[in-house]
Design a protein around this motif. Structure first.
Motif, PDB file in Angstrom:
ATOM      1  N   GLU A   1      42.484  30.019  31.756  1.00 22.95           N
ATOM      2  CA  GLU A   1      41.190  30.766  31.627  1.00 22.95           C
ATOM      3  C   GLU A   1      40.381  30.487  32.716  1.00 22.95           C
ATOM      4  O   GLU A   1      40.633  29.761  33.725  1.00 22.95           O
TER       5      GLU A   1
ATOM      6  N   LEU B   1      44.764  41.111  24.566  1.00 20.74           N
ATOM      7  CA  LEU B   1      44.281  39.882  23.930  1.00 20.74           C
ATOM      8  C   LEU B   1      42.638  40.380  23.477  1.00 20.74           C
ATOM      9  O   LEU B   1      42.009  41.297  24.172  1.00 20.74           O
TER      10      LEU B   1
ATOM     11  N   ALA C   1      40.138  38.516  23.392  1.00 21.93           N
ATOM     12  CA  ALA C   1      39.279  38.105  24.471  1.00 21.93           C
ATOM     13  C   ALA C   1      38.931  39.120  25.660  1.00 21.93           C
ATOM     14  O   ALA C   1      37.983  39.409  26.229  1.00 21.93           O
ATOM     15  N   THR C   2      40.108  39.778  26.219  1.00 16.65           N
ATOM     16  CA  THR C   2      40.258  40.847  27.091  1.00 16.65           C
ATOM     17  C   THR C   2      39.316  42.055  26.930  1.00 16.65           C
ATOM     18  O   THR C   2      38.643  42.488  27.449  1.00 16.65           O
TER      19      THR C   2
ATOM     20  N   HIS D   1      35.639  41.091  26.610  1.00 17.02           N
ATOM     21  CA  HIS D   1      34.840  41.010  27.726  1.00 17.02           C
ATOM     22  C   HIS D   1      35.012  42.332  28.801  1.00 17.02           C
ATOM     23  O   HIS D   1      33.896  42.924  29.290  1.00 17.02           O
TER      24      HIS D   1
ATOM     25  N   MET E   1      43.323  33.643  31.272  1.00 18.79           N
ATOM     26  CA  MET E   1      42.837  34.549  30.245  1.00 18.79           C
ATOM     27  C   MET E   1      41.240  34.502  30.577  1.00 18.79           C
ATOM     28  O   MET E   1      40.635  33.826  31.203  1.00 18.79           O
TER      29      MET E   1
ATOM     30  N   SER F   1      38.556  31.457  26.169  1.00 15.75           N
ATOM     31  CA  SER F   1      39.323  32.358  24.974  1.00 15.75           C
ATOM     32  C   SER F   1      39.937  31.361  23.958  1.00 15.75           C
ATOM     33  O   SER F   1      40.272  31.927  22.870  1.00 15.75           O
ATOM     34  N   THR F   2      40.346  30.179  24.389  1.00 14.34           N
ATOM     35  CA  THR F   2      40.853  29.398  23.077  1.00 14.34           C
ATOM     36  C   THR F   2      40.174  28.114  22.983  1.00 14.34           C
ATOM     37  O   THR F   2      39.352  27.523  23.965  1.00 14.34           O
TER      38      THR F   2
END
Length: 430
Positions: free
Chosen positions: A134, A343, A345-346, A349, A408, A412-413
């Motif tokens: 990350e 993803l 998260a991608t 963001h 990432m 993200s996790t």
């Protein structure tokens, strides 16, 4: 004997080097209870509710060290340093008589996890020994570095995982033998997890662990900012020095798989109505008048088909999915692997935060990252903001991207269970 899985094996001299240390631990006779002085990691605590709860649990709760409260950063760090000094002087915290590694067990009704805590020799990302997955935020690294400088201590271990071959040999054998003896401590925290700790000081056991771990690389499961802080502080001190090492918990996920959960976003200054209006032409939006558990089930089903998010904060839930392919093509960077570009998260963001909502991802005034799902929703409803609830990423996706050197998006996790803070600290010699 080969203790490493073939995909994880690295040359012995470039693998993990875990070093014994004299753990600094609470004297159970000097505190109300060990459970009352522990805390979740600093970045899991939901301010201010969780902070006040922990501070009131016991005057010696570890939160007074990892999240000191004062009017300025300098005053906060000085307060933590003074508090740590006082607790050691008073015998509230005492160093173990000889250096060791520590077997750490967490257990609840559905999970047993065992790992080993020690001082890990730091390595550069280019060495491929410890793999981050990350991105990090500079202001958090600066904050953690200032605290560690002031206290000259690693106050809580970060969580690393590695993949053994699943059999009871090497480090696994030492861990299981230790767990058959009487623990140094045993306590159950209010989240229902029981915690036990054993010291490993026998030279043969330590050598067996060192040989085994020297064949492995590790993935940072939790603690990217603390790892980056370790590297910054090491660079500030001529080597060799105690700053060449950092406190970690290593867990073999071939034997003890972790749970992987999502980290949610709280958008402070964006009401739900405005967030949804901005999405109208780019995503499918469905209103869900159901309780949180059912809303999360709907999110999971949608996430199995593609990018999906759950928005909350106005007393109900809104499932957001099926982003416009043209929009993704314009906003998601194309110079990364497909697994990264798709993803959630991608997309959050690059597309939602940066392009549609115009929210800076590294500004605490605009966005908070919260692990607890219900707490994220509650805070959004109280503050008039928007909660963006995420579906977790699979561990194999995280590991595969990390091996490729691809990070990432930040937060993200959330791997767990995370080690409780306050069970063992590492003081650095001055």
């Amino acid at each position: 004997m080969n203790y490493a899985g073939p995909a994880e094996e690295t040359p012995a001299r470039s693998g993990l080097e875990l070093t014994p240390f004299r753990g600094l631990r609470y004297d159970p006779d000097r505190v109300g209870s060990l459970a009352a002085v522990t805390s979740p990691p600093y970045d899991v605590i939901v301010r201010p509710d969780g902070l006040l709860h922990l501070e009131s649990a016991d005057p010696h709760n570890i939160v007074r060290l990892i999240l000191p409260q004062d009017t300025t950063p300098t005053a906060r760090n000085r307060q933590a340093a003074d508090t740590l000094h006082d607790w050691v002087s008073e015998g509230v915290l005492a160093a173990d008589p000889e250096p060791g590694l520590y077997v750490y067990e967490q257990h609840d009704d559905g999970m047993l996890q065992r790992g080993i805590i020690g001082a890990l020799r730091l390595s550069e990302p280019s060495a491929g020994v410890v793999l981050p997955h990350e991105d990090v935020m500079p202001h958090i690294i600066a904050d953690r570095a200032a605290l560690m400088r002031a206290t000259s201590a690693n106050l809580e271990p970060l969580l690393l995982t590695y993949r053994g071959n699943g059999s009871r040999v090497g480090t696994a054998a030492v861990i299981e033998r230790a767990a058959e003896g009487d623990p140094l401590l045993s306590t159950t925290t209010e989240d229902g997890f029981s915690h036990r700790l054993w010291a490993i000081t026998d030279p043969a056991d330590l050598a067996e662990i060192q040989t085994d771990l020297g064949r492995h690389q590790a993935l940072i499961a939790d603690g990217h900012h603390r790892w980056a802080t370790y590297l910054r502080l090491r660079a500030e001190h001529p080597s060799p020095s105690p700053w060449d090492y950092g406190l970690v918990l290593l867990v073999d996920t071939a034997r003890y798989p972790l749970r992987v959960r999502a980290i949610h976003r709280l958008l402070h200054n964006l009401p739900v109505a405005e967030a949804l209006t901005a999405l109208a032409d780019s995503f499918r939006v469905r209103h869900l008048d159901v309780p949180l558990p059912e809303a999360l089930e709907a999110l999971a089903a949608a996430a199995a088909e593609g990018n999906a998010f759950l928005l909350a904060g106005d007393g109900s839930f809104h499932l957001v999915d099926r982003p416009s392919p043209d929009l993704l093509a314009r906003t998601v960077p194309a110079d990364r692997p497909e697994a990264w570009r798709t993803l959630d998260a991608t997309v959050l963001h690059a597309t939602l935060l940066a392009h549609i909502w115009g929210i800076p991802e590294d500004s605490p005034a605009h966005i908070a990252y919260i692990h607890d799902t219900a707490a994220t929703v509650d805070k959004a409803e109280r503050d008039g903001g928007t909660a963006v609830l995420m579906h977790p990423v699979r561990e194999e996706v995280v590991r595969d991207l990390a091996r490729q050197g691809v990070t990432m998006p930040r937060k993200s996790t959330s791997f767990g269970p995370k080690p409780a803070s306050g069970l063992v600290l590492r003081a650095l010699p001055l």
